[in-house]
Motif scaffolding. Structure first.
Motif, short mmCIF file in Angstrom:
data_model
loop_
_atom_site.label_atom_id
_atom_site.label_comp_id
_atom_site.label_asym_id
_atom_site.label_seq_id
_atom_site.Cartn_x
_atom_site.Cartn_y
_atom_site.Cartn_z
N GLU A 81 -6.00 3.93 -4.01
CA GLU A 81 -5.03 2.93 -4.45
C GLU A 81 -4.83 1.88 -3.37
O GLU A 81 -4.14 2.12 -2.38
CB GLU A 81 -3.69 3.61 -4.77
CG GLU A 81 -3.71 4.46 -6.01
CD GLU A 81 -3.84 3.65 -7.29
OE1 GLU A 81 -3.60 2.41 -7.23
OE2 GLU A 81 -4.19 4.22 -8.32
N PRO A 82 -5.45 0.72 -3.52
CA PRO A 82 -6.42 0.34 -4.56
C PRO A 82 -7.84 0.65 -4.09
O PRO A 82 -8.07 0.92 -2.90
CB PRO A 82 -6.21 -1.17 -4.67
CG PRO A 82 -5.87 -1.57 -3.26
CD PRO A 82 -5.05 -0.44 -2.69
N ALA A 83 -8.80 0.59 -5.01
CA ALA A 83 -10.22 0.73 -4.67
C ALA A 83 -10.78 -0.67 -4.45
O ALA A 83 -11.41 -1.25 -5.33
CB ALA A 83 -10.96 1.46 -5.78
N ASP A 84 -10.51 -1.22 -3.27
CA ASP A 84 -10.81 -2.64 -3.04
C ASP A 84 -11.86 -2.89 -1.96
O ASP A 84 -12.59 -3.88 -2.02
CB ASP A 84 -9.53 -3.38 -2.68
CG ASP A 84 -8.82 -2.77 -1.47
OD1 ASP A 84 -9.22 -1.67 -1.02
OD2 ASP A 84 -7.85 -3.39 -0.99
N ASN A 85 -11.93 -2.02 -0.96
CA ASN A 85 -12.86 -2.22 0.14
C ASN A 85 -13.27 -0.84 0.67
O ASN A 85 -12.41 -0.03 1.02
CB ASN A 85 -12.20 -3.05 1.25
CG ASN A 85 -13.10 -3.23 2.45
OD1 ASN A 85 -13.17 -2.34 3.31
ND2 ASN A 85 -13.79 -4.35 2.54
#
Length: 280
Positions: free
Chosen positions: A144-148
């Protein structure tokens, strides 16, 4: 990130080698780890003062011949050698650097959605996840979140549980970012990411200072997903031709394996959850 990227890399790679690694005898007490500057100069066939100026940042434009010699002297593999060239402002095949694009084309998104039974996603050189298909969303749902991928590995508490061999995943992640630094050492996004990770994770700072460089490989990845348990996946990474710096990554489970069955279950669970979510 400092301004003398080439010198920092040379010092780190020199410190990682011992005289016996390069067939040299060791004489006298050593105040620092690894080879002496004079020893690297001898191995590369360059003037010792010139090599010292390279490390100190007083000489910043070595020729391709010198870079080749330093690559051999420091026992650099293909990824590290290419990184050395980029830090010196050139590449072995003289291809110009193009800034990575951040927008994923509609055609590529459509292609990813055409893989409903395997996770697929697009990322840039700094490991930002730019687009995912449904099963990739399901795979990375613990984050949380799956961003990098770097932030997820080092700063998200889910990372150490999700990556079965966390140490190996962490080393590979930092090596990928080091390669990105060779393409664009002064990229503000990279500087921001590295600064944040180094400040908040001592593990990242230690690995970053080792200056290990490596691109994506095809090694199997082992995950522990809270919904379906262990997953062993191989993967392929493809450069996106019309968006330099982007890569399409596709995971794959051995047909008929427990991991394939787990992926199928994961897809079903994720689809059911999405159907039960209230529409916005």
């Amino acid at each position: 990130m400092g301004s003398n990227h080439l010198g920092e890399f040379l010092r780190a790679r020199r410190a990682a080698l011992r005289p016996e690694d390069v067939g040299m005898a060791s004489y006298g007490a050593r105040r620092v780890a690894g080879l002496r500057r004079e020893e690297v100069a001898v191995l590369a066939g360059v003037n010792a003062d010139y090599y010292t100026r390279l490390e100190q940042g007083r000489e910043r434009n070595p020729s391709g011949q010198v870079l080749d010699a330093l690559g051999r002297a420091l026992r650099l593999d293909a990824d590290a050698r290419a990184h050395l060239y980029r830090l010196a402002g050139t590449t072995p095949d003289d291809r110009p650097f193009t800034q990575a694009a951040e927008r994923v084309s509609p055609a590529l998104r459509q292609l990813m959605d055409g893989y409903p039974h395997t996770p697929a996603f697009v990322m840039n050189r700094t490991l930002d996840i730019l687009a995912t298909n449904a099963l990739a969303d399901a795979l990375y749902s613990p984050f949380e979140p799956a961003d990098n991928l770097a932030r997820m590995t080092f700063l998200d508490p889910a990372g150490r549980r999700f990556y079965t061999d966390w140490d190996r995943a962490a080393q590979a992640t930092v090596a990928n970012l080091r390669q990105a630094a060779g393409f664009a050492p002064d990229d503000p996004r990279l500087a921001e990411l590295v600064g944040d990770l180094a400040e908040r994770s001592t593990d990242f700072a230690r690995l970053w200072n080792a200056h290990t460089v490596r691109g994506k490989t095809q090694d199997a990845k082992r995950f522990l997903h809270p919904d379906v348990g262990p997953l062993t996946l191989t993967y392929q990474a493809f450069d996106v031709r019309d968006a330099p710096g982007q890569q399409l990554v596709i995971y794959h489970a051995e047909p008929g394996s427990a991991s394939a069955q787990a992926l199928g279950l994961l897809g079903s669970i994720h689809a059911t959850r999405r159907q039960s979510e209230p529409r916005r």
